[in-house]
Design an enzyme around this catalytic site. Sequence first.
Site, PDB file in Angstrom:
ATOM      1  N   ARG A  76      83.799 -32.241 -44.807  1.00 57.59           N
ATOM      2  CA  ARG A  76      82.920 -31.224 -44.956  1.00 57.59           C
ATOM      3  C   ARG A  76      84.126 -30.146 -45.153  1.00 57.59           C
ATOM      4  O   ARG A  76      85.086 -30.178 -44.852  1.00 57.59           O
ATOM      5  CB  ARG A  76      82.160 -30.716 -43.550  1.00 57.59           C
ATOM      6  CG  ARG A  76      80.769 -31.794 -43.539  1.00 57.59           C
ATOM      7  CD  ARG A  76      79.883 -31.286 -42.511  1.00 57.59           C
ATOM      8  NE  ARG A  76      78.835 -32.134 -42.564  1.00 57.59           N
ATOM      9  CZ  ARG A  76      78.574 -33.213 -41.433  1.00 57.59           C
ATOM     10  NH1 ARG A  76      79.549 -33.342 -40.713  1.00 57.59           N
ATOM     11  NH2 ARG A  76      77.594 -33.811 -41.719  1.00 57.59           N
ATOM     12  N   ASP A 107      71.786 -32.953 -49.303  1.00 58.81           N
ATOM     13  CA  ASP A 107      71.370 -31.733 -49.801  1.00 58.81           C
ATOM     14  C   ASP A 107      72.526 -30.631 -49.971  1.00 58.81           C
ATOM     15  O   ASP A 107      72.610 -30.183 -50.931  1.00 58.81           O
ATOM     16  CB  ASP A 107      70.217 -30.972 -48.954  1.00 58.81           C
ATOM     17  CG  ASP A 107      69.114 -31.244 -49.420  1.00 58.81           C
ATOM     18  OD1 ASP A 107      68.907 -31.444 -50.700  1.00 58.81           O
ATOM     19  OD2 ASP A 107      68.005 -30.890 -48.561  1.00 58.81           O
ATOM     20  N   THR A 129      72.135 -40.194 -47.380  1.00 59.44           N
ATOM     21  CA  THR A 129      71.890 -39.680 -45.869  1.00 59.44           C
ATOM     22  C   THR A 129      71.152 -40.272 -44.902  1.00 59.44           C
ATOM     23  O   THR A 129      70.133 -40.814 -45.209  1.00 59.44           O
ATOM     24  CB  THR A 129      71.572 -38.309 -45.798  1.00 59.44           C
ATOM     25  OG1 THR A 129      71.304 -37.650 -44.388  1.00 59.44           O
ATOM     26  CG2 THR A 129      70.581 -37.807 -46.670  1.00 59.44           C
ATOM     27  N   ASP A 133      66.123 -36.841 -45.641  1.00 61.23           N
ATOM     28  CA  ASP A 133      65.796 -35.288 -45.824  1.00 61.23           C
ATOM     29  C   ASP A 133      65.850 -34.598 -47.053  1.00 61.23           C
ATOM     30  O   ASP A 133      65.881 -33.524 -47.252  1.00 61.23           O
ATOM     31  CB  ASP A 133      66.123 -34.522 -44.682  1.00 61.23           C
ATOM     32  CG  ASP A 133      67.517 -34.292 -44.708  1.00 61.23           C
ATOM     33  OD1 ASP A 133      68.360 -35.081 -45.597  1.00 61.23           O
ATOM     34  OD2 ASP A 133      68.111 -33.558 -44.001  1.00 61.23           O
TER      35      ASP A 133
HETATM   36  P1  ADP Z   1      75.170 -33.234 -46.588  1.00 63.46           P
HETATM   37  O1  ADP Z   1      75.455 -33.388 -48.009  1.00 63.46           O
HETATM   38  O2  ADP Z   1      75.105 -34.470 -45.712  1.00 63.46           O
HETATM   39  O3  ADP Z   1      73.967 -32.211 -46.417  1.00 63.46           O
HETATM   40  P2  ADP Z   1      76.730 -30.758 -45.738  1.00 63.46           P
HETATM   41  O4  ADP Z   1      75.497 -29.958 -45.490  1.00 63.46           O
HETATM   42  O5  ADP Z   1      77.453 -30.885 -44.522  1.00 63.46           O
HETATM   43  O6  ADP Z   1      76.104 -32.416 -45.733  1.00 63.46           O
HETATM   44  O7  ADP Z   1      77.454 -30.328 -46.931  1.00 63.46           O
HETATM   45  C1  ADP Z   1      78.575 -31.145 -47.463  1.00 63.46           C
HETATM   46  C2  ADP Z   1      79.522 -30.192 -48.089  1.00 63.46           C
HETATM   47  O8  ADP Z   1      79.029 -29.791 -49.268  1.00 63.46           O
HETATM   48  C3  ADP Z   1      79.824 -29.007 -47.414  1.00 63.46           C
HETATM   49  O9  ADP Z   1      80.824 -29.168 -46.186  1.00 63.46           O
HETATM   50  C4  ADP Z   1      80.384 -27.927 -48.434  1.00 63.46           C
HETATM   51  O10 ADP Z   1      81.491 -28.499 -48.901  1.00 63.46           O
HETATM   52  C5  ADP Z   1      79.234 -28.235 -49.527  1.00 63.46           C
HETATM   53  N1  ADP Z   1      78.206 -27.540 -49.365  1.00 63.46           N
HETATM   54  C6  ADP Z   1      77.174 -27.393 -48.882  1.00 63.46           C
HETATM   55  N2  ADP Z   1      76.303 -26.448 -49.103  1.00 63.46           N
HETATM   56  C7  ADP Z   1      76.850 -25.803 -50.002  1.00 63.46           C
HETATM   57  C8  ADP Z   1      76.605 -24.516 -50.996  1.00 63.46           C
HETATM   58  N3  ADP Z   1      75.583 -23.819 -50.675  1.00 63.46           N
HETATM   59  N4  ADP Z   1      77.364 -24.219 -51.863  1.00 63.46           N
HETATM   60  C9  ADP Z   1      78.499 -25.114 -52.090  1.00 63.46           C
HETATM   61  N5  ADP Z   1      78.942 -26.107 -51.424  1.00 63.46           N
HETATM   62  C10 ADP Z   1      77.958 -26.631 -50.370  1.00 63.46           C
HETATM   63  O1  F6P Z   2      73.483 -35.767 -41.789  1.00 62.45           O
HETATM   64  C1  F6P Z   2      73.583 -36.980 -41.186  1.00 62.45           C
HETATM   65  C2  F6P Z   2      74.149 -36.617 -39.633  1.00 62.45           C
HETATM   66  O2  F6P Z   2      74.406 -37.651 -39.007  1.00 62.45           O
HETATM   67  C3  F6P Z   2      72.917 -35.564 -38.945  1.00 62.45           C
HETATM   68  O3  F6P Z   2      71.773 -36.681 -38.463  1.00 62.45           O
HETATM   69  C4  F6P Z   2      73.808 -35.242 -37.910  1.00 62.45           C
HETATM   70  O4  F6P Z   2      73.221 -33.876 -37.472  1.00 62.45           O
HETATM   71  C5  F6P Z   2      75.084 -34.755 -38.377  1.00 62.45           C
HETATM   72  O5  F6P Z   2      75.094 -35.487 -39.852  1.00 62.45           O
HETATM   73  C6  F6P Z   2      76.072 -35.281 -37.588  1.00 62.45           C
HETATM   74  O6  F6P Z   2      77.327 -34.525 -38.215  1.00 62.45           O
HETATM   75  P1  F6P Z   2      78.736 -34.863 -37.422  1.00 62.45           P
HETATM   76  O7  F6P Z   2      78.967 -36.327 -37.613  1.00 62.45           O
HETATM   77  O8  F6P Z   2      79.577 -33.978 -38.222  1.00 62.45           O
HETATM   78  O9  F6P Z   2      78.572 -34.496 -36.179  1.00 62.45           O
END
Ligand code: ADP
Ligand code: F6P
Length: 324
Positions: A76, A107, A129, A133
């Site tokens: 992240r 997302d 994922t 979702d």
């Molecule tokens: P996932 O893709 O599984 O939903 P995260 O929500 O942790 O996982 O998002 C992964 C990475 O995507 C974040 O650490 C960030 O680098 C990038 N990201 C998330 N939201 C935004 C945003 N609104 N604008 C730009 N980059 C984003």
């Molecule tokens: O998005 C996948 C997921 O496993 C979620 O279900 C959970 O909330 C999150 O990632 C946990 O993230 P981390 O491994 O950074 O604790």
Amino acid sequence: MKDQINSIGILTSGGDAPGMNAVIRAVVKAAISNNIKVKGILKGYNGLLNGEMINLENHSVSDIIQRGGTILYTDRCEEFKTDEGQKRGAKICRDNGIDYLVVIGGDGSFCGAKKLSELGIKIIAIPATIDLDIACTEYTIGFDTAVNTAMEAIDRIKDTSTSHERCSVVEVMGRNAGYIALWCGIANGAEDIFIPGIRNTNEEKLIENIKKNRKNGKKHYIIINAEGIGGSEELAKRISKATGMEARATILGHLQRGGSPTAKDRFMGTLMGSYAVDLIINGKSNRVVAVKNGALVDYDIVEALNMSKSIDEYQYHVYKILSN
Ligand code: ADP
Ligand code: F6P
């Protein structure tokens, strides 16, 4: 169209998901068979900002389809949420001859991809994922493996729970989503599930049910609690106190995210990865690969991110009817 493509970049971002390697393999093999070079960007947007890249060849993706996790690693990256970080990311893509970027993630990762698309980088996003979702798609890579892993773990908990005549509160992953909890609620025949967004969760009724079922000789009581609700240890303590039935909490945690992907995740990952390359060679960009009515489709990334989805009412109704 493909003659104009210098190379494509590929990264995995956010929480890893079993089947990501199948997607990477398919993208690399399909691209190379169309004479397109592929650069693997390591550790998601963090690695992009640090310029961590490797050339991917056919041999780089050999013997990975059956492996959990992601060979590109994932991360992240807070910096990427800033305008400055996104501009730097787009420049690094351009400086490295990356015309297209394939983003595999959830997302949040798609929000980052959308920002890059606004800065002129052509994007293809692939949903991966365990949470299921992502609004625009019926399927996300990793869900099938994760829900089967959770289901098997809950079966085991149920065995020992029954022997000891205990109540078990099992917490499953899903950040703010309740899909793993709902599927396990149905597949494990759970007595109760707590899911974010479902407002008729009623602890008093749960306690009354446990007492009633105890009187009727029931030997186990499985409650599946979604991560987004949380507080499983405390819930188990309250149940023990109020019912006299010993209650234990188990938080399944990251074991749900690891392991060899199921056939479905390998199969769908491979199809989605190949589809992404088809989009590229047909000159399409800023698209999200998705499943609609069981078939592969693609959506504009802005449209995809504006969609919403919620727990299927009929599925929840079925669980409710059968849980008593
Ligand atoms: P996932 O893709 O599984 O939903 P995260 O929500 O942790 O996982 O998002 C992964 C990475 O995507 C974040 O650490 C960030 O680098 C990038 N990201 C998330 N939201 C935004 C945003 N609104 N604008 C730009 N980059 C984003
Ligand atoms: O998005 C996948 C997921 O496993 C979620 O279900 C959970 O909330 C999150 O990632 C946990 O993230 P981390 O491994 O950074 O604790």
